[in-house]
Design an enzyme around this catalytic site. Structure first.
Site, PDB file in Angstrom:
ATOM      1  N   ARG A  46       0.951  -0.929  -0.484  1.00  0.00           N
ATOM      2  CA  ARG A  46       0.167   0.202   0.270  1.00  0.00           C
ATOM      3  C   ARG A  46       1.068   1.160  -0.143  1.00  0.00           C
ATOM      4  O   ARG A  46       1.668   1.666   1.566  1.00  0.00           O
ATOM      5  CB  ARG A  46      -1.260  -0.066   1.754  1.00  0.00           C
ATOM      6  CG  ARG A  46      -1.960  -1.100   1.676  1.00  0.00           C
ATOM      7  CD  ARG A  46      -2.577  -0.640   0.173  1.00  0.00           C
ATOM      8  NE  ARG A  46      -3.832  -2.267   0.252  1.00  0.00           N
ATOM      9  CZ  ARG A  46      -4.171  -2.627  -0.574  1.00  0.00           C
ATOM     10  NH1 ARG A  46      -2.787  -2.834  -1.889  1.00  0.00           N
ATOM     11  NH2 ARG A  46      -4.790  -3.779  -0.866  1.00  0.00           N
ATOM     12  N   ARG A  73      -4.102  25.701  -9.067  1.00  0.00           N
ATOM     13  CA  ARG A  73      -4.536  24.262  -8.658  1.00  0.00           C
ATOM     14  C   ARG A  73      -3.707  23.317  -9.732  1.00  0.00           C
ATOM     15  O   ARG A  73      -4.190  22.824 -10.895  1.00  0.00           O
ATOM     16  CB  ARG A  73      -5.169  23.125  -8.467  1.00  0.00           C
ATOM     17  CG  ARG A  73      -6.053  23.909  -6.901  1.00  0.00           C
ATOM     18  CD  ARG A  73      -5.229  24.623  -5.805  1.00  0.00           C
ATOM     19  NE  ARG A  73      -5.637  24.522  -4.762  1.00  0.00           N
ATOM     20  CZ  ARG A  73      -4.978  25.169  -3.089  1.00  0.00           C
ATOM     21  NH1 ARG A  73      -3.601  25.035  -3.150  1.00  0.00           N
ATOM     22  NH2 ARG A  73      -5.746  25.598  -1.776  1.00  0.00           N
ATOM     23  N   ALA A  85      -8.395  27.554   4.146  1.00  0.00           N
ATOM     24  CA  ALA A  85      -8.082  26.193   4.232  1.00  0.00           C
ATOM     25  C   ALA A  85      -6.428  26.253   4.101  1.00  0.00           C
ATOM     26  O   ALA A  85      -5.931  27.560   3.710  1.00  0.00           O
ATOM     27  CB  ALA A  85      -8.278  25.342   3.038  1.00  0.00           C
ATOM     28  N   LEU A  87      -2.982  24.120   6.395  1.00  0.00           N
ATOM     29  CA  LEU A  87      -2.347  22.568   7.358  1.00  0.00           C
ATOM     30  C   LEU A  87      -1.810  22.821   8.603  1.00  0.00           C
ATOM     31  O   LEU A  87      -1.900  24.165   8.738  1.00  0.00           O
ATOM     32  CB  LEU A  87      -0.918  22.672   6.288  1.00  0.00           C
ATOM     33  CG  LEU A  87      -0.421  22.387   4.550  1.00  0.00           C
ATOM     34  CD1 LEU A  87       0.811  22.435   4.181  1.00  0.00           C
ATOM     35  CD2 LEU A  87      -1.586  21.397   4.368  1.00  0.00           C
ATOM     36  N   GLU A 102      -6.095  31.510   9.318  1.00  0.00           N
ATOM     37  CA  GLU A 102      -6.734  31.026   7.310  1.00  0.00           C
ATOM     38  C   GLU A 102      -7.267  31.911   7.341  1.00  0.00           C
ATOM     39  O   GLU A 102      -7.871  33.020   5.958  1.00  0.00           O
ATOM     40  CB  GLU A 102      -6.579  29.521   7.220  1.00  0.00           C
ATOM     41  CG  GLU A 102      -6.147  28.683   7.485  1.00  0.00           C
ATOM     42  CD  GLU A 102      -4.735  28.946   6.717  1.00  0.00           C
ATOM     43  OE1 GLU A 102      -4.796  28.904   5.318  1.00  0.00           O
ATOM     44  OE2 GLU A 102      -3.231  28.176   7.122  1.00  0.00           O
ATOM     45  N   GLU A 106      -6.095  33.952   4.521  1.00  0.00           N
ATOM     46  CA  GLU A 106      -6.665  33.781   3.723  1.00  0.00           C
ATOM     47  C   GLU A 106      -8.354  35.257   2.666  1.00  0.00           C
ATOM     48  O   GLU A 106      -8.531  35.754   1.525  1.00  0.00           O
ATOM     49  CB  GLU A 106      -7.105  33.097   2.821  1.00  0.00           C
ATOM     50  CG  GLU A 106      -6.334  31.609   2.964  1.00  0.00           C
ATOM     51  CD  GLU A 106      -6.078  30.520   2.561  1.00  0.00           C
ATOM     52  OE1 GLU A 106      -7.399  30.199   2.102  1.00  0.00           O
ATOM     53  OE2 GLU A 106      -5.195  29.352   1.910  1.00  0.00           O
ATOM     54  N   PRO A 124      -9.312   8.887   1.455  1.00  0.00           N
ATOM     55  CA  PRO A 124      -8.458   7.448   2.869  1.00  0.00           C
ATOM     56  C   PRO A 124      -7.925   6.634   2.061  1.00  0.00           C
ATOM     57  O   PRO A 124      -7.019   5.361   2.557  1.00  0.00           O
ATOM     58  CB  PRO A 124     -10.228   7.444   3.898  1.00  0.00           C
ATOM     59  CG  PRO A 124     -11.059   7.341   2.228  1.00  0.00           C
ATOM     60  CD  PRO A 124     -10.832   8.696   1.911  1.00  0.00           C
ATOM     61  N   GLY A 125      -7.672   6.661   0.558  1.00  0.00           N
ATOM     62  CA  GLY A 125      -7.211   4.899   0.183  1.00  0.00           C
ATOM     63  C   GLY A 125      -6.153   5.507  -0.680  1.00  0.00           C
ATOM     64  O   GLY A 125      -5.587   4.766  -1.142  1.00  0.00           O
ATOM     65  N   GLU A 129      -4.367  12.033   5.380  1.00  0.00           N
ATOM     66  CA  GLU A 129      -4.714  13.394   5.537  1.00  0.00           C
ATOM     67  C   GLU A 129      -6.466  13.386   6.273  1.00  0.00           C
ATOM     68  O   GLU A 129      -7.342  13.019   5.081  1.00  0.00           O
ATOM     69  CB  GLU A 129      -4.834  14.173   3.815  1.00  0.00           C
ATOM     70  CG  GLU A 129      -5.230  15.800   4.753  1.00  0.00           C
ATOM     71  CD  GLU A 129      -5.266  16.737   3.454  1.00  0.00           C
ATOM     72  OE1 GLU A 129      -5.254  18.150   3.264  1.00  0.00           O
ATOM     73  OE2 GLU A 129      -5.627  16.041   1.985  1.00  0.00           O
ATOM     74  N   GLU A 153      -1.164  32.593  -3.833  1.00  0.00           N
ATOM     75  CA  GLU A 153      -1.734  33.330  -3.442  1.00  0.00           C
ATOM     76  C   GLU A 153      -1.535  35.043  -3.334  1.00  0.00           C
ATOM     77  O   GLU A 153      -2.739  35.453  -3.380  1.00  0.00           O
ATOM     78  CB  GLU A 153      -1.767  33.303  -1.361  1.00  0.00           C
ATOM     79  CG  GLU A 153      -1.148  32.215  -0.869  1.00  0.00           C
ATOM     80  CD  GLU A 153      -0.668  31.848   0.576  1.00  0.00           C
ATOM     81  OE1 GLU A 153      -0.704  33.258   1.151  1.00  0.00           O
ATOM     82  OE2 GLU A 153      -0.924  31.221   1.217  1.00  0.00           O
TER      83      GLU A 153
END
Length: 213
Positions: A46, A73, A85, A87, A102, A106, A124-125, A129, A153
């Site tokens: 995995r 992106r 958003a 981290l 944030e 932003e 999740p696969g 995160e 930004e």
């Protein structure tokens, strides 16, 4: 809620790992390879992205408009509309404090009321995160000077869009950011539920996926 004798909720579980290595480690994220024992006794490889976690903010003003941002992106080669958003790149950082930061950086906004809207794993696969999405209300302009943007930004655009219009755009396939989609649907569900926003969790509620002090 139950289905027969089963309780419908996610539970922590960890299958045995024979070996684990991290062939790549970047500034914030990395890639880990685990050999995991399967139910039939075999081992499967995995590969997944390791991630410190994230926070996001659905900021709702008094006119029931949602504050959204648009930025480029590179992995998907699109300029996407998103929610503020960031981290959780400081170990143990309080996610509420990170979300407040944030929103300031932003959108140069602050909020008088904060609640947890929803917690989820972004993919999740393929990554570990975890993201906590806050609902922020009682909005006003932040004090002091604006945060000095850098890099991508510098070209962030902002807009305030009525929740009903966002919902229409999501269902029409015009918006693709998963946090924006999740937040739009979750807020609509909360507002139309019998308990309304009062049924949401407090902003400092425990978050087992990313414990904080």
């Amino acid at each position: 809620m139950t289905d027969g004798q089963r309780q419908i909720r996610d539970v922590a579980e960890e299958w045995p790992v024979r070996s684990s290595e991290q062939p790549f480690r970047g500034r914030v994220t990395g890639v880990r390879t685990d050999e995991v024992l399967m139910p039939d006794g075999s081992y499967a490889r995995r590969d997944y992205q390791t991630h410190p976690g994230s926070v996001s903010v659905l900021a709702l003003d008094e006119q029931q408009r949602v504050l959204i941002l648009r930025q480029y992106r590179h992995p998907v080669r699109q300029r996407l509309w998103e929610l503020p958003a960031g981290l959780l790149d400081v170990p143990g950082e309080n996610p509420l404090h990170a979300a407040q930061r944030e929103l300031f950086e932003e959108a140069h906004c602050k909020a008088g009321e904060w609640r947890v809207l929803v917690d989820f794993y972004t993919s999740p696969g393929g990554t570990d995160e975890a993201l906590r999405l806050f609902l922020a209300t009682d909005l006003s302009a932040a004090d002091g000077e604006r945060y000095e943007a850098h890099g991508e930004e510098l070209e962030i655009e902002t807009a305030r869009v009525p929740l009903g219009e966002l919902l229409r755009l999501v269902l029409a396939g015009e918006l693709h950011n998963p946090t924006l989609i999740t937040g739009t649907l979750a807020l609509h569900a909360a507002l139309t539920s019998p308990v309304g926003l009062e049924g949401l969790r407090a902003a400092e509620s425990p978050w087992p996926a990313r414990p904080f002090s």
